[in-house]
Design an enzyme around this catalytic site. Structure first.
Site, short mmCIF file in Angstrom:
data_model
loop_
_atom_site.label_atom_id
_atom_site.label_comp_id
_atom_site.label_asym_id
_atom_site.label_seq_id
_atom_site.Cartn_x
_atom_site.Cartn_y
_atom_site.Cartn_z
N LYS A 27 19.42 29.26 85.71
CA LYS A 27 19.70 30.67 86.01
C LYS A 27 20.36 31.33 84.79
CE LYS A 27 20.66 30.18 90.98
NZ LYS A 27 19.61 31.08 91.48
N ARG A 62 15.19 25.11 99.77
CA ARG A 62 14.13 24.77 100.73
C ARG A 62 13.79 23.28 100.67
NH1 ARG A 62 10.20 29.03 97.92
NH2 ARG A 62 12.26 29.95 97.56
N1 BES Z 1 20.75 30.05 95.92
C1 BES Z 1 19.65 30.80 95.44
C2 BES Z 1 19.45 32.13 96.17
C3 BES Z 1 20.53 33.17 96.03
C4 BES Z 1 20.37 34.23 95.16
C5 BES Z 1 21.65 33.15 96.83
C6 BES Z 1 21.34 35.21 95.08
C7 BES Z 1 22.62 34.11 96.74
C8 BES Z 1 22.47 35.15 95.87
C9 BES Z 1 18.37 29.99 95.59
O1 BES Z 1 18.50 28.62 95.43
C10 BES Z 1 17.43 30.44 94.52
O2 BES Z 1 17.74 30.26 93.38
N2 BES Z 1 16.30 31.02 94.93
C11 BES Z 1 15.33 31.49 93.99
C12 BES Z 1 13.96 31.09 94.49
C13 BES Z 1 12.85 31.32 93.51
C14 BES Z 1 13.02 30.42 92.31
C15 BES Z 1 11.53 31.05 94.19
C16 BES Z 1 15.45 33.01 93.90
O3 BES Z 1 15.72 33.64 94.90
O4 BES Z 1 15.31 33.51 92.79
MN MN Z 2 18.37 28.03 93.41
#
Ligand code: BES
Ligand code: MN
Ligand code: ZN
Length: 501
Positions: free
Chosen positions: A282, A356
């Site tokens: 990230k 997931r």
């Molecule tokens: N934990 C994150 C989602 C999240 C984002 C929670 C902002 C709280 C605030 C999750 O694991 C994630 O990174 N999801 C990705 C999925 C994508 C790579 C398909 C996302 O939402 O960008």
């Molecule tokens: Mn994530």
């Protein structure tokens, strides 16, 4: 803080402050507010007549009794419009008043039950909401602050007396306050765990906290480590965990009341104690927020505590898969194929779509209970935050009856959910060329494709998924919700399970 319930007339209370309320537009107050107005020789009436107090929701005014009553001060709180009044307004005004009293540097006050009089709410529910709002407004996470807050932040409320005029209502109010106190304590546990930084709350620490809580409240506890996971075939959870030096844990909590009837309801919570994104790293900017990526797991823990404390007569199981998601030489990589507990294979497109994966193994594990229903909570997607903002969680379900129950509990608690579709067309985005499915469907409908992915592991179980990415934390204070973790879902799930028939 202690909340006591007693019979009496509020204007006679021996305490530092007495709290009464007023609806917007009322010029001649009745009930307890009327009695206080009379004792104060019409001061409240003057305030209204002068236009200095309108009764707007969460408006406050402090009056001085100058010997007319045992208490030195009266706090007046506005209830807003009478036809808009409901239980959430009770939580709000109780929270607003408690914060105001604390900011005055006082430690004890007496209050009436807002809403049980003119507003006509059920006294037991109004009392529960009063206790919830009062306690939740006082929540602070100060464990790591060594310098005291200068803004009067040091005082703690010690005692709140809930004064009930009708003798017949005293026991009912006591029952509501009792429930509200247990629920607020459970929300506080969830907020604490979620606020706790990832160097303090590792998966093993989370499991230790669950063990301690289970012992205190009489729940059954188990935690699986990597060896157990391998034996169970939890290849998806292990895949996410393999980049971290911290061992993963799969936490199992069971509430088995004596009069337990039939199959359990299973609650599943995402327990990512830190989500860096892994190899699909990230950006740095908001990464620190990802210490809260175990909010779903914390909510399941808090809910299990509340169910045990309130002796809810249904069997309920809490499952919390917990790990970190970090990049390293041993980390899982984009393109890797993982095998989940159900035997399904998953192509990893993005290591940041890790929630997931760990939920897939938890949902697969849930099947062994042949549950009546499964509900998972997860800070699953940024896409859900784009869709619904910080106001509502996304609700997804393959079962209309379960979705309706969740929506009803959502109404009662004001923990808002909004149902989104699971049309099979969306599953196209998850087709893989090398495995049974892939873990990311790309940007379009990101919250839905994540839910679709989970549905493949829920199989035939009546299942609902609540994406709490936007609501698990807040960056602004509100009456009973200070900045930081919200504990979203504890009140919702507890309501749902207490109401379950
Ligand atoms: N934990 C994150 C989602 C999240 C984002 C929670 C902002 C709280 C605030 C999750 O694991 C994630 O990174 N999801 C990705 C999925 C994508 C790579 C398909 C996302 O939402 O960008
Ligand atoms: Mn994530
Ligand atoms: Zn995550």
């Amino acid at each position: 803080m202690e909340i006591e319930v007693k019979r009496g007339a509020i204007q006679e209370e021996q305490t530092e402050l007495i709290l009464v309320n007023l609806f917007q537009g009322v010029t001649d107050p009745g009930g307890a507010t009327g009695s206080v107005n009379k004792a104060l020789d019409g001061q409240i009436g003057d305030l209204i007549a002068a236009g200095d107090f309108k009764g707007k929701l969460n408006e406050t005014a402090v009056l001085y009794t100058r010997g007319a009553m045992p208490a030195k001060r009266v706090l007046l709180v506005g209830l807003g419009k009478q036809d808009e009044f409901d239980l959430d307004k009770v939580r709000q005004v109780a929270g607003t008043a408690a914060r105001k009293v604390r900011s005055l540097g006082l430690t004890r006050y007496a209050t009436i039950v807002h809403g049980a009089g003119a507003a006509g709410l059920e006294p037991v529910q109004a009392a529960q909401a009063l206790a919830e709002g009062t306690h939740l407004s006082q929540y602070r996470f100060t464990q790591h602050q060594t310098e005291k807050d200068e803004n009067g932040g040091e005082t703690e409320l010690e005692k709140v007396s809930v004064v009930v005029f009708d003798q017949e209502l005293v026991e009912v109010v006591r029952e509501g306050v009792w429930a509200g106190e247990h629920i607020a304590a459970a929300v506080a546990l969830t907020r604490d765990l979620t606020n706790q930084p990832a160097n303090f709350a590792t998966p093993t620490v989370l499991a230790d906290e669950a063990r301690r809580m289970a012992k205190t409240y009489g729940l059954k506890f188990r935690a699986f480590g990597p060896a157990d996971m391998r034996q169970l075939g939890m290849g998806a959870l292990l895949g996410v965990a393999q980049g971290s030096e911290q061992e993963p844990r799969f936490i199992v909590l069971e509430h088995n009341p004596k009069e337990a009837d039939g199959a359990p309801i299973v609650l599943v919570g995402k327990g990512l104690t830190f989500d860096s994104g892994g190899i699909s790293l990230k950006p740095a900017e908001n990464m620190h927020h990802m210490k809260g990526d175990m909010a779903g797991g914390a909510t399941v823990m808090g809910t299990m505590q509340a169910l045990a404390a309130l002796k809810v007569p249904h069997p309920v199981v809490g499952l919390i898969p917990s790990t970190e998601n970090l990049p390293s030489g041993t980390a899982y990589k984009p393109g890797d194929v993982l095998k989940a507990i159900t035997g399904k294979t998953i192509e990893v497109i993005n290591t940041d779509a890790e929630g997931r994966l760990i939920l897939a193994d938890a949902l697969g594990y849930a099947q062994r209970y042949s549950p009546r229903a499964v509900i998972d909570l997860a800070t699953l997607t940024g896409a859900c935050v784009v869709a619904l903002g910080t106001v509502a969680a996304g609700l997804f379900s393959t079962d209309d009856d379960l979705a309706a129950r969740i929506e009803a509990a959502s109404q009662a608690t004001n923990e808002k959910v909004w149902r989104m579709p699971l049309w099979k067309e969306y599953a196209e985005q998850l087709k893989s060329d090398v495995a049974d499915l892939k873990n990311s469907g790309g940007r379009p409908a990101g919250a839905i494709t994540a839910a679709m992915f989970l549905s493949k592991f829920a199989d035939e179980m009546p299942w609902a998924h609540i994406d709490i990415a936007g609501v698990s934390a807040t960056d602004k204070d509100s009456p009973y919700q200070p900045k930081g973790a919200t504990g979203f879902g504890v009140r919702l799930l507890t309501q749902l399970l207490r109401d379950w028939q």
